[in-house]
Write a protein that holds these residues in place. Structure first.
Motif: not given
Length: 92
Positions: A28-57
């Motif tokens: 996960w990484e911090e987003c440009d907006a304060p207190n927001m985080i975005k998640f990433f996943v690399e699958t076993n077949d080497n695809e990378i996906y990301e989520t939208k930014c969600i609040d830190a809580r």
């Protein structure tokens, strides 16, 4: 991989990939907006996906779930070979 090439998925989908043992790694990484985080996943077949930014809580809960489910998936998810002759398909 360029961020434009990544596919966006819901957080629940990312959690499912991890829980089923289909994720090679996640982070996960911090987003440009304060207190927001975005998640990433690399699958076993080497695809990378990301989520939208969600609040830190909410992200703290996702991080906890990902940690638990990734450990459990190693014990619960098995590679099973299915004999196609044993699969029952009901006729219409």
């Amino acid at each position: 991989m360029n961020s434009k090439d990544r596919k966006r998925i819901p957080v629940a989908h990312l959690e499912g990939l991890v829980a089923l043992g289909l994720a090679k790694r996640y982070w996960w990484e911090e987003c440009d907006a304060p207190n927001m985080i975005k998640f990433f996943v690399e699958t076993n077949d080497n695809e990378i996906y990301e989520t939208k930014c969600i609040d830190a809580r909410g992200a703290k809960k996702v991080i906890t779930y990902l940690g638990i489910s990734s450990k459990l998936s190693k014990d619960l998810v098995l590679d099973i070979e299915v004999d196609k002759e044993e699969i029952f398909v009901p006729e219409d």
